[in-house]
Design a protein around this motif. Sequence first.
Motif, PDB file in Angstrom:
ATOM      1  N   UNK B  83       0.823  -1.209   0.000  1.00 54.72           N
ATOM      2  CA  UNK B  83       0.000   0.000   0.000  1.00 54.72           C
ATOM      3  C   UNK B  83       0.858   1.261   0.000  1.00 54.72           C
ATOM      4  N   UNK B  84       2.141   1.094   0.179  1.00 54.17           N
ATOM      5  CA  UNK B  84       3.058   2.237   0.198  1.00 54.17           C
ATOM      6  C   UNK B  84       2.969   3.026  -1.094  1.00 54.17           C
ATOM      7  N   UNK B  85       2.909   4.352  -0.971  1.00 52.34           N
ATOM      8  CA  UNK B  85       2.842   5.191  -2.154  1.00 52.34           C
ATOM      9  C   UNK B  85       2.336   6.579  -1.814  1.00 52.34           C
ATOM     10  N   UNK B  86       2.155   7.365  -2.858  1.00 54.12           N
ATOM     11  CA  UNK B  86       1.607   8.720  -2.730  1.00 54.12           C
ATOM     12  C   UNK B  86       0.129   8.655  -3.105  1.00 54.12           C
ATOM     13  N   UNK B  87      -0.736   9.068  -2.197  1.00 53.08           N
ATOM     14  CA  UNK B  87      -2.169   9.063  -2.447  1.00 53.08           C
ATOM     15  C   UNK B  87      -2.624  10.479  -2.763  1.00 53.08           C
ATOM     16  N   UNK B  88      -3.349  10.603  -3.857  1.00 59.43           N
ATOM     17  CA  UNK B  88      -3.777  11.907  -4.344  1.00 59.43           C
ATOM     18  C   UNK B  88      -5.281  11.914  -4.589  1.00 59.43           C
ATOM     19  N   UNK B  89      -5.939  12.958  -4.124  1.00 56.51           N
ATOM     20  CA  UNK B  89      -7.321  13.155  -4.532  1.00 56.51           C
ATOM     21  C   UNK B  89      -7.336  14.175  -5.681  1.00 56.51           C
ATOM     22  N   UNK B  90      -8.383  14.158  -6.465  1.00 53.59           N
ATOM     23  CA  UNK B  90      -8.458  15.040  -7.628  1.00 53.59           C
ATOM     24  C   UNK B  90      -9.907  15.353  -7.957  1.00 53.59           C
ATOM     25  N   UNK B  91     -10.128  16.581  -8.430  1.00 51.19           N
ATOM     26  CA  UNK B  91     -11.463  16.998  -8.844  1.00 51.19           C
ATOM     27  C   UNK B  91     -11.362  17.779 -10.139  1.00 51.19           C
ATOM     28  N   UNK B  92     -12.452  17.837 -10.853  1.00 49.28           N
ATOM     29  CA  UNK B  92     -12.485  18.662 -12.061  1.00 49.28           C
ATOM     30  C   UNK B  92     -12.419  20.120 -11.674  1.00 49.28           C
ATOM     31  N   UNK B  93     -11.693  20.924 -12.455  1.00 50.14           N
ATOM     32  CA  UNK B  93     -11.511  22.328 -12.102  1.00 50.14           C
ATOM     33  C   UNK B  93     -12.842  23.069 -12.072  1.00 50.14           C
ATOM     34  N   UNK B  94     -13.643  22.875 -13.080  1.00 50.14           N
ATOM     35  CA  UNK B  94     -14.985  23.444 -13.100  1.00 50.14           C
ATOM     36  C   UNK B  94     -15.912  22.472 -13.813  1.00 50.14           C
ATOM     37  N   UNK B  95     -17.156  22.522 -13.456  1.00 50.32           N
ATOM     38  CA  UNK B  95     -18.124  21.627 -14.058  1.00 50.32           C
ATOM     39  C   UNK B  95     -18.166  21.847 -15.564  1.00 50.32           C
ATOM     40  N   UNK B  96     -18.220  20.780 -16.309  1.00 53.01           N
ATOM     41  CA  UNK B  96     -18.288  20.892 -17.756  1.00 53.01           C
ATOM     42  C   UNK B  96     -16.937  20.843 -18.438  1.00 53.01           C
ATOM     43  N   UNK B  97     -15.846  20.808 -17.652  1.00 56.62           N
ATOM     44  CA  UNK B  97     -14.528  20.679 -18.259  1.00 56.62           C
ATOM     45  C   UNK B  97     -13.964  19.299 -17.929  1.00 56.62           C
ATOM     46  N   UNK B  98     -12.887  18.982 -18.582  1.00 54.65           N
ATOM     47  CA  UNK B  98     -12.220  17.711 -18.339  1.00 54.65           C
ATOM     48  C   UNK B  98     -10.881  17.891 -17.643  1.00 54.65           C
ATOM     49  N   UNK B  99     -10.581  19.098 -17.190  1.00 53.19           N
ATOM     50  CA  UNK B  99      -9.316  19.353 -16.516  1.00 53.19           C
ATOM     51  C   UNK B  99      -9.464  19.057 -15.026  1.00 53.19           C
ATOM     52  N   UNK B 100      -8.422  18.461 -14.466  1.00 55.89           N
ATOM     53  CA  UNK B 100      -8.437  18.095 -13.054  1.00 55.89           C
ATOM     54  C   UNK B 100      -7.358  18.847 -12.290  1.00 55.89           C
ATOM     55  N   UNK B 101      -7.675  19.169 -11.034  1.00 54.73           N
ATOM     56  CA  UNK B 101      -6.656  19.624 -10.106  1.00 54.73           C
ATOM     57  C   UNK B 101      -6.469  18.537  -9.061  1.00 54.73           C
ATOM     58  N   UNK B 102      -5.251  18.454  -8.570  1.00 56.53           N
ATOM     59  CA  UNK B 102      -4.904  17.402  -7.625  1.00 56.53           C
ATOM     60  C   UNK B 102      -4.670  17.975  -6.236  1.00 56.53           C
ATOM     61  N   UNK B 103      -4.959  17.144  -5.242  1.00 58.36           N
ATOM     62  CA  UNK B 103      -4.712  17.520  -3.868  1.00 58.36           C
ATOM     63  C   UNK B 103      -3.230  17.576  -3.559  1.00 58.36           C
ATOM     64  N   UNK B 104      -2.933  18.027  -2.351  1.00 53.87           N
ATOM     65  CA  UNK B 104      -1.541  18.217  -1.928  1.00 53.87           C
ATOM     66  C   UNK B 104      -0.803  16.908  -1.703  1.00 53.87           C
ATOM     67  N   UNK B 105      -1.538  15.801  -1.591  1.00 50.76           N
ATOM     68  CA  UNK B 105      -0.908  14.484  -1.524  1.00 50.76           C
ATOM     69  C   UNK B 105      -0.637  14.010  -0.110  1.00 50.76           C
ATOM     70  N   UNK B 106      -0.735  12.697   0.071  1.00 49.87           N
ATOM     71  CA  UNK B 106      -0.364  12.041   1.325  1.00 49.87           C
ATOM     72  C   UNK B 106       0.613  10.924   0.994  1.00 49.87           C
ATOM     73  N   UNK B 107       1.788  11.017   1.568  1.00 50.55           N
ATOM     74  CA  UNK B 107       2.804   9.990   1.325  1.00 50.55           C
ATOM     75  C   UNK B 107       2.725   8.959   2.429  1.00 50.55           C
ATOM     76  N   UNK B 108       2.401   7.729   2.063  1.00 53.76           N
ATOM     77  CA  UNK B 108       2.221   6.631   3.016  1.00 53.76           C
ATOM     78  C   UNK B 108       3.357   5.629   2.887  1.00 53.76           C
ATOM     79  N   UNK B 109       3.903   5.250   4.029  1.00 51.82           N
ATOM     80  CA  UNK B 109       4.899   4.181   4.056  1.00 51.82           C
ATOM     81  C   UNK B 109       4.446   3.134   5.063  1.00 51.82           C
ATOM     82  N   UNK B 110       4.326   1.920   4.604  1.00 52.41           N
ATOM     83  CA  UNK B 110       3.912   0.817   5.467  1.00 52.41           C
ATOM     84  C   UNK B 110       5.119  -0.077   5.689  1.00 52.41           C
ATOM     85  N   UNK B 111       5.500  -0.209   6.936  1.00 54.46           N
ATOM     86  CA  UNK B 111       6.688  -0.978   7.304  1.00 54.46           C
ATOM     87  C   UNK B 111       6.325  -2.420   7.606  1.00 54.46           C
ATOM     88  N   UNK B 112       7.131  -3.328   7.091  1.00 55.21           N
ATOM     89  CA  UNK B 112       6.887  -4.756   7.314  1.00 55.21           C
ATOM     90  C   UNK B 112       7.284  -5.178   8.723  1.00 55.21           C
TER      91      UNK B 112
END
Lengths: 114, 112
Positions: B83-112
Amino acid sequence: SAVISQKPSRDICQRGTSLTIQCQVDSQVTMMFWYRQQPGQSLTLIATANQGSEATYESGFVIDKFPISRPNLTFSTLTVSNMSPEDSSIYLCSALFVESYEQYFGPGTRLTVT
Amino acid sequence: TQLLEQSPQFLSIQEGENLTVYCNSSSVFSSLQWYRQEPGEGPVLLVTVVTGGEVKKLKRLTFQFGDARKDSSLHITAAQPGDTGLYLCAVRTTSGTYKYIFGTGTRLKVLA
């Protein structure tokens, strides 16, 4: 779904030179985009690559610095011109299917400018 | 300008623990996506949530869209090193467009 390839995967370039990044999609898509990402950070949209017409750039990005081509529905290029160390970043292309709003990304091109 | 704030920014946990990542904004969105990005690869779409209050499950991952469609959460049960990785949320910039903006990100590290 779509499989996207980018070339080169990485490059080290000298200040003042230009680099063209290629993006190939394995199927026809309406929308293609170019993003920039600092390692470990979020993505910033550079521009929308429009097939047969000029790209649409986001605020802070201009055509002279980042010329984009999209000759058909499966291929696009991004050129980073007159590079400076501040251009060091990961450049990603993406393809979006308008029917489902699903977006697929290439593996990225890691650019280092010295 | 829309801004998607993610929290926490970094998270390091032991294998088997549970965790929740948040994506918040002051704007209302028609839909929201979650991506996971592993080193050297592009982001991969995990899920799209559309309806306020919607809950979607993907194996050990549970995604929820806020009732007001301004925020979302991602809960991982019994985290694994994969599950380790960078998790990003994203939304369309405005309704009716196909452009997305991304969240600031959460970096997850899962240790064995």
